[in-house]
Design a protein around this motif. Structure first.
Motif, PDB file in Angstrom:
ATOM      1  N   ARG A  89       0.659  -1.012  -0.139  1.00 34.96           N
ATOM      2  CA  ARG A  89      -0.015   0.138   0.054  1.00 34.96           C
ATOM      3  C   ARG A  89       0.913   1.275  -0.294  1.00 34.96           C
ATOM      4  NH1 ARG A  89      -3.289  -0.309   4.817  1.00 34.96           N
ATOM      5  NH2 ARG A  89      -1.441   0.468   5.808  1.00 34.96           N
ATOM      6  N   SER A  91       0.934   5.448   0.271  1.00 33.29           N
ATOM      7  CA  SER A  91       0.182   6.567   0.595  1.00 33.29           C
ATOM      8  C   SER A  91       0.463   7.616  -0.237  1.00 33.29           C
ATOM      9  CB  SER A  91       0.319   6.925   2.349  1.00 33.29           C
ATOM     10  OG  SER A  91      -0.378   7.928   2.529  1.00 33.29           O
TER      11      SER A  91
ATOM     12  N   HIS B  24      -8.627   7.198   7.250  1.00 35.09           N
ATOM     13  CA  HIS B  24      -7.680   7.465   8.213  1.00 35.09           C
ATOM     14  C   HIS B  24      -7.165   8.909   8.517  1.00 35.09           C
ATOM     15  CE1 HIS B  24      -3.223   7.513   9.770  1.00 35.09           C
ATOM     16  NE2 HIS B  24      -3.422   6.317  10.025  1.00 35.09           N
ATOM     17  N   ARG B  27      -3.559   9.904   6.751  1.00 31.79           N
ATOM     18  CA  ARG B  27      -3.386   9.416   5.567  1.00 31.79           C
ATOM     19  C   ARG B  27      -4.449   9.624   4.644  1.00 31.79           C
ATOM     20  NH1 ARG B  27      -0.261   5.069   7.991  1.00 31.79           N
ATOM     21  NH2 ARG B  27      -2.228   3.942   8.252  1.00 31.79           N
ATOM     22  N   ASP B  30      -7.161   4.409   4.182  1.00 34.27           N
ATOM     23  CA  ASP B  30      -6.334   2.909   4.243  1.00 34.27           C
ATOM     24  C   ASP B  30      -7.081   1.797   3.441  1.00 34.27           C
ATOM     25  OD1 ASP B  30      -4.090   3.550   5.824  1.00 34.27           O
ATOM     26  OD2 ASP B  30      -5.008   3.039   7.458  1.00 34.27           O
ATOM     27  N   GLN B  59      -4.896  -1.403  12.603  1.00 35.51           N
ATOM     28  CA  GLN B  59      -5.387  -0.053  12.068  1.00 35.51           C
ATOM     29  C   GLN B  59      -6.722   0.091  11.691  1.00 35.51           C
ATOM     30  OE1 GLN B  59      -3.048   2.400  12.549  1.00 35.51           O
ATOM     31  NE2 GLN B  59      -4.811   3.558  12.172  1.00 35.51           N
ATOM     32  N   ARG B  60      -7.076  -0.856  10.863  1.00 42.00           N
ATOM     33  CA  ARG B  60      -8.333  -0.884  10.472  1.00 42.00           C
ATOM     34  C   ARG B  60      -9.569  -0.609  11.580  1.00 42.00           C
ATOM     35  NH1 ARG B  60      -7.769  -6.908   8.185  1.00 42.00           N
ATOM     36  NH2 ARG B  60      -5.718  -6.110   8.517  1.00 42.00           N
ATOM     37  N   ASN B  63      -8.990   2.884  12.907  1.00 40.23           N
ATOM     38  CA  ASN B  63      -9.829   3.848  12.040  1.00 40.23           C
ATOM     39  C   ASN B  63     -11.539   3.631  12.152  1.00 40.23           C
ATOM     40  OD1 ASN B  63      -7.254   4.254  10.713  1.00 40.23           O
ATOM     41  ND2 ASN B  63      -7.422   3.187   8.915  1.00 40.23           N
TER      42      ASN B  63
END
Lengths: 138, 138
Positions: A89, A91, B24, B27, B30, B59-60, B63
């Motif tokens: 991924r 960014s 996010h 960013r 995501d 992280q998901r 978020n």
């Protein structure tokens, strides 16, 4: 598990397509598969004429005008063998490129996808890479 | 070009994996490949133990606690024949499900992916579908 930066970038550069994710003011996020090319810190996503679109006013462009942040995800999926899975991924943020950079990114795109020889893309959306991360199951 | 709603939903339901996109705060967006199951208006994404993760604090999930909006994209890619391309995107929002719904979604997931027989997922992230759209080249 985590891919090192060089490996992650190499896999992204070699990927034949990716998912472009942008910020949508109501839905939160949008996502669409795209072709792209990558050179150094720049990524180019074509606005093409080969794959028919609903409108010439692409939602991804509307989203990027409101918020220039985006993500580009490429992945390897294997239904039966999950030890072979990986993803990378990037960014990214919408950016500008000079003529030489645009020409180079456009040439890379035509090399990756001969489809653009007969139906050239209308324009390129340029992004600058902010960070690349990757994961591999094995 | 645009898939009708029934076709789009059927293709999403049958997809063997998808890309989950979340908001996010730094960013913007995501994205991560996920397995999922779908029943009616609900979608379940497992927090699994089969595919090794960097951390148990995904992280998901961070978020989604900040912003419950997400998107789920599945697609068919064909490098050489672009008339065969299609994608389906669901705009979803994090939701709750009762025990019967969770059991049903979990059972669907185990049917799709026998991998979960030997390494059960730790939990399910539940979403409610807000909208499904799809595109097909042909």
């Amino acid at each position: 598990m985590n891919l090192d930066a060089d490996t992650a970038r190499a896999r992204l550069r070699a990927a034949d397509h990716a998912i472009l994710c942008t910020v949508h003011d109501v839905r939160g996020v949008d996502a669409v598969p795209v072709c792209f090319s990558m050179a150094g810190e720049l990524v180019a996503v074509p606005v093409d004429t080969v794959k028919p679109k609903r409108s010439t006013r692409l939602q991804r462009l509307v989203n990027l005008e409101r918020d220039p942040r985006a993500a580009l995800l490429c992945e390897h999926w294997d239904r039966s063998d999950w030890t072979r899975l990986w993803w990378v991924r990037a960014s990214v943020i919408r950016a500008t490129a000079d003529d030489a950079e645009r020409d180079h990114l456009g040439a890379l795109l035509r090399t990756k996808h001969p489809q653009y020889d007969t139906a050239p893309f209308a324009s390129l959306i340029i992004f600058r890479i902010r960070d690349v991360t990757g994961w591999s199951a094995a």
